[in-house]
Design a protein around this motif. Structure first.
Motif, PDB file in Angstrom:
ATOM      1  N   GLY A  46       0.823  -1.208   0.000  1.00  0.00           N
ATOM      2  CA  GLY A  46       0.000   0.000   0.000  1.00  0.00           C
ATOM      3  C   GLY A  46       0.851   1.249   0.000  1.00  0.00           C
ATOM      4  N   PRO A  47       0.243   2.382  -0.301  1.00  0.00           N
ATOM      5  CA  PRO A  47       0.980   3.647  -0.376  1.00  0.00           C
ATOM      6  C   PRO A  47       1.587   4.037   0.970  1.00  0.00           C
ATOM      7  N   LEU A  48       2.686   4.746   0.910  1.00  0.00           N
ATOM      8  CA  LEU A  48       3.359   5.218   2.115  1.00  0.00           C
ATOM      9  C   LEU A  48       2.862   6.594   2.548  1.00  0.00           C
ATOM     10  N   HIS A  49       1.926   7.149   1.810  1.00  0.00           N
ATOM     11  CA  HIS A  49       1.417   8.477   2.144  1.00  0.00           C
ATOM     12  C   HIS A  49      -0.093   8.521   1.944  1.00  0.00           C
ATOM     13  N   GLU A  50      -0.713   9.445   2.641  1.00  0.00           N
ATOM     14  CA  GLU A  50      -2.152   9.654   2.480  1.00  0.00           C
ATOM     15  C   GLU A  50      -2.433  10.658   1.368  1.00  0.00           C
ATOM     16  N   ASN A  51      -1.642  11.698   1.308  1.00  0.00           N
ATOM     17  CA  ASN A  51      -1.793  12.698   0.261  1.00  0.00           C
ATOM     18  C   ASN A  51      -0.490  13.469   0.115  1.00  0.00           C
ATOM     19  N   ILE A  52      -0.378  14.153  -1.005  1.00  0.00           N
ATOM     20  CA  ILE A  52       0.788  14.995  -1.280  1.00  0.00           C
ATOM     21  C   ILE A  52       0.264  16.403  -1.540  1.00  0.00           C
ATOM     22  N   ASP A  53       0.765  17.355  -0.775  1.00  0.00           N
ATOM     23  CA  ASP A  53       0.429  18.756  -0.982  1.00  0.00           C
ATOM     24  C   ASP A  53       1.620  19.432  -1.627  1.00  0.00           C
ATOM     25  N   ILE A  54       1.361  20.171  -2.686  1.00  0.00           N
ATOM     26  CA  ILE A  54       2.415  20.932  -3.347  1.00  0.00           C
ATOM     27  C   ILE A  54       2.171  22.405  -3.047  1.00  0.00           C
ATOM     28  N   VAL A  55       3.196  23.057  -2.507  1.00  0.00           N
ATOM     29  CA  VAL A  55       3.097  24.470  -2.135  1.00  0.00           C
ATOM     30  C   VAL A  55       4.186  25.221  -2.881  1.00  0.00           C
ATOM     31  N   TYR A  56       3.816  26.274  -3.577  1.00  0.00           N
ATOM     32  CA  TYR A  56       4.789  27.114  -4.277  1.00  0.00           C
ATOM     33  C   TYR A  56       5.039  28.349  -3.429  1.00  0.00           C
ATOM     34  N   MET A  57       6.306  28.641  -3.195  1.00  0.00           N
ATOM     35  CA  MET A  57       6.675  29.770  -2.352  1.00  0.00           C
ATOM     36  C   MET A  57       7.509  30.773  -3.148  1.00  0.00           C
ATOM     37  N   LYS A  58       7.447  32.014  -2.732  1.00  0.00           N
ATOM     38  CA  LYS A  58       8.326  33.042  -3.269  1.00  0.00           C
ATOM     39  C   LYS A  58       9.637  32.976  -2.512  1.00  0.00           C
ATOM     40  N   ASN A  59      10.631  33.680  -3.010  1.00  0.00           N
ATOM     41  CA  ASN A  59      11.911  33.748  -2.316  1.00  0.00           C
ATOM     42  C   ASN A  59      11.699  34.342  -0.929  1.00  0.00           C
TER      43      ASN A  59
END
Length: 66
Positions: free
Chosen positions: A46-59
């Protein structure tokens, strides 16, 4: 470590030159044969994660601009 210790989170912080290179790099990662093999072997039960969140940040001020 996340300040909320009830969460079991892993963070990856990556730097890219621009949005286009970010998309190319991420797509190349998703298609990488070594990664695909490792993912298949580690997720046999089974998967090792429940979900993946991708967050884009500024410098941020604490990052050195190169």
């Amino acid at each position: 470590m996340d300040i909320d210790e009830t969460k079991d989170r892993l963070y990856y912080v990556l730097e890219h030159l621009d949005a286009a290179s970010r998309e190319r790099n991420f797509q190349a990662f998703l298609e990488d044969p070594e990664w695909l093999d490792l993912k298949e072997r580690t997720e046999k039960n089974g998967p090792l994660h429940e979900n993946i969140d991708i967050v884009y940040m500024k410098n941020a001020p604490f990052f050195q601009i190169k």
